[in-house]
Design an enzyme around this catalytic site. Structure first.
Site, PDB file in Angstrom:
ATOM      1  N   ASN A 192     -32.942  21.213  20.160  1.00 50.06           N
ATOM      2  CA  ASN A 192     -33.996  20.771  19.223  1.00 50.06           C
ATOM      3  C   ASN A 192     -33.843  19.280  18.920  1.00 50.06           C
ATOM      4  OD1 ASN A 192     -35.824  23.043  18.170  1.00 50.06           O
ATOM      5  ND2 ASN A 192     -33.829  24.009  18.234  1.00 50.06           N
ATOM      6  N   ILE A 194     -23.900  26.660   5.591  1.00 44.74           N
ATOM      7  CA  ILE A 194     -24.646  26.874   4.341  1.00 44.74           C
ATOM      8  C   ILE A 194     -24.504  25.643   3.452  1.00 44.74           C
ATOM      9  CG2 ILE A 194     -24.750  28.371   2.273  1.00 44.74           C
ATOM     10  CD1 ILE A 194     -25.672  29.701   4.891  1.00 44.74           C
ATOM     11  N   LEU A 195     -25.597  25.209   2.838  1.00 46.86           N
ATOM     12  CA  LEU A 195     -25.551  24.072   1.916  1.00 46.86           C
ATOM     13  C   LEU A 195     -25.855  24.590   0.513  1.00 46.86           C
ATOM     14  CD1 LEU A 195     -27.446  21.560   4.191  1.00 46.86           C
ATOM     15  CD2 LEU A 195     -25.013  21.487   3.599  1.00 46.86           C
ATOM     16  N   ASN A 237     -36.107  22.584   8.206  1.00 42.28           N
ATOM     17  CA  ASN A 237     -35.303  23.403   9.117  1.00 42.28           C
ATOM     18  C   ASN A 237     -36.222  24.101  10.114  1.00 42.28           C
ATOM     19  OD1 ASN A 237     -32.891  24.881   9.984  1.00 42.28           O
ATOM     20  ND2 ASN A 237     -33.847  26.656   9.019  1.00 42.28           N
ATOM     21  N   HIS A 294     -36.597  27.521  12.234  1.00 41.06           N
ATOM     22  CA  HIS A 294     -36.050  28.886  12.297  1.00 41.06           C
ATOM     23  C   HIS A 294     -36.769  29.613  13.442  1.00 41.06           C
ATOM     24  CE1 HIS A 294     -34.159  32.566  10.940  1.00 41.06           C
ATOM     25  NE2 HIS A 294     -35.337  33.168  11.098  1.00 41.06           N
ATOM     26  N   GLU A 353     -32.636  26.429  -1.970  1.00 46.13           N
ATOM     27  CA  GLU A 353     -31.365  27.150  -2.136  1.00 46.13           C
ATOM     28  C   GLU A 353     -31.430  28.565  -1.538  1.00 46.13           C
ATOM     29  OE1 GLU A 353     -34.002  27.961  -5.576  1.00 46.13           O
ATOM     30  OE2 GLU A 353     -33.434  26.183  -4.425  1.00 46.13           O
ATOM     31  N   ALA A 369     -42.220  27.070  21.459  1.00 42.33           N
ATOM     32  CA  ALA A 369     -42.500  26.918  20.015  1.00 42.33           C
ATOM     33  C   ALA A 369     -41.602  25.868  19.354  1.00 42.33           C
ATOM     34  CB  ALA A 369     -42.349  28.264  19.305  1.00 42.33           C
ATOM     35  N   GLU A 370     -40.276  26.105  19.328  1.00 43.59           N
ATOM     36  CA  GLU A 370     -39.381  25.218  18.571  1.00 43.59           C
ATOM     37  C   GLU A 370     -39.500  23.758  18.988  1.00 43.59           C
ATOM     38  OE1 GLU A 370     -35.309  26.577  18.219  1.00 43.59           O
ATOM     39  OE2 GLU A 370     -35.977  28.600  18.670  1.00 43.59           O
TER      40      GLU A 370
HETATM   41  C1  GRF Z   1     -31.728  27.860  18.098  1.00 41.86           C
HETATM   42  O1  GRF Z   1     -31.790  29.267  18.139  1.00 41.86           O
HETATM   43  C2  GRF Z   1     -32.613  27.360  17.004  1.00 41.86           C
HETATM   44  O2  GRF Z   1     -33.729  28.176  16.804  1.00 41.86           O
HETATM   45  C3  GRF Z   1     -31.756  27.446  15.821  1.00 41.86           C
HETATM   46  O3  GRF Z   1     -30.464  27.058  16.280  1.00 41.86           O
HETATM   47  C4  GRF Z   1     -30.326  27.462  17.648  1.00 41.86           C
HETATM   48  C5  GRF Z   1     -29.693  26.390  18.495  1.00 41.86           C
HETATM   49  O4  GRF Z   1     -30.527  25.300  18.539  1.00 41.86           O
HETATM   50  N1  GRF Z   1     -32.281  26.588  14.780  1.00 41.86           N
HETATM   51  P1  GRF Z   1     -30.098  23.915  19.294  1.00 41.86           P
HETATM   52  O5  GRF Z   1     -30.185  24.165  20.777  1.00 41.86           O
HETATM   53  O6  GRF Z   1     -28.683  23.572  18.876  1.00 41.86           O
HETATM   54  O7  GRF Z   1     -31.113  22.919  18.830  1.00 41.86           O
END
Ligand code: GRF
Length: 202
Positions: free
Chosen positions: A16, A95-96, A110, A112, A150, A182-183
């Protein structure tokens, strides 16, 4: 026109992050510039991707900061000293606290790998999300970009994109399709949308 300053938080492969880097290079992401990458894992390949793109990259581990409080304090120091306008969690598996997310209210987003509110919240991350979607037998899944607060995966939804689940999909095959279709599309698009709002409002 000054661009919004982006920091990307990572933990793993960084696909990503790579989509964001490529979007900045191609001009799809033009209202923001990635100034910093921070990983909570020293060996994250995402750090290599940042280095290859000439982006400052830091590894900050909870262990080296003596625990969660020191870890978040260090994160805030590094982010605020660089006047970061937008923090993007891209595969960031840590976790934050509520204090941290309140300190950056509506400044953290973020990605997801499901259509929130399905398959999200505590315990839903990485491949587990796709295993749950396949177990449920959904015909459509996808990805969501949302603000971070949160509540795990609880902030307002910014952008979503649907992806078809195909006969015989394994979690790995479905994960790859959700990333590719998508992502890697909506995260840069959402980043551009928010950065344009940030510099428009400056
Ligand atoms: C992916 O499944 C993404 O959806 C989630 O983290 C995983 C790894 O993503 N947010 P990346 O290849 O490290 O960006």
């Amino acid at each position: 026109m000054a661009k919004a300053r982006i920091a990307v938080l990572v933990s793993g492969g960084g696909t990503n992050l790579q989509a964001l880097i490529d979007a900045e290079k191609s001009g799809k992401l033009k209202s923001g510039s990635i100034c910093l990458v921070i990983s909570n894992k020293k060996d994250a390949f995402a750090l290599q991707r940042a280095a290859n793109a000439g982006i400052e990259a830091l590894a900050i581990t909870r262990k080296s900061c003596g625990g969660q409080e020191g870890f978040e304090k260090k994160l805030i120091e590094e982010l605020d000293s660089r006047d970061i306008d937008l923090i993007i969690m891209a595969g960031f598996m840590s976790i934050l606290s509520e204090d941290f997310t309140r300190h950056y209210d509506h400044k953290i987003i973020n990605i997801h790998p499901s259509l929130i509110p399905s398959f999200c919240g505590k315990g839903f991350y990485g491949l587990l999300v796709h295993e749950a979607a396949l177990a449920k037998g959904v015909k459509v899944t996808g990805a969501t970009v949302h603000y971070v607060n949160e509540i795990p995966d609880g902030g307002e939804i910014i952008m979503q994109k649907a992806v078809e689940v195909k006969e015989g999909d394994t979690p790995e095959v479905l994960q790859k399709r959700v990333m590719e279709e998508a992502e890697w599309i909506i995260l840069p698009a959402a980043a551009e949308k928010i950065c344009a709002e940030i510099i428009g409002g400056k």
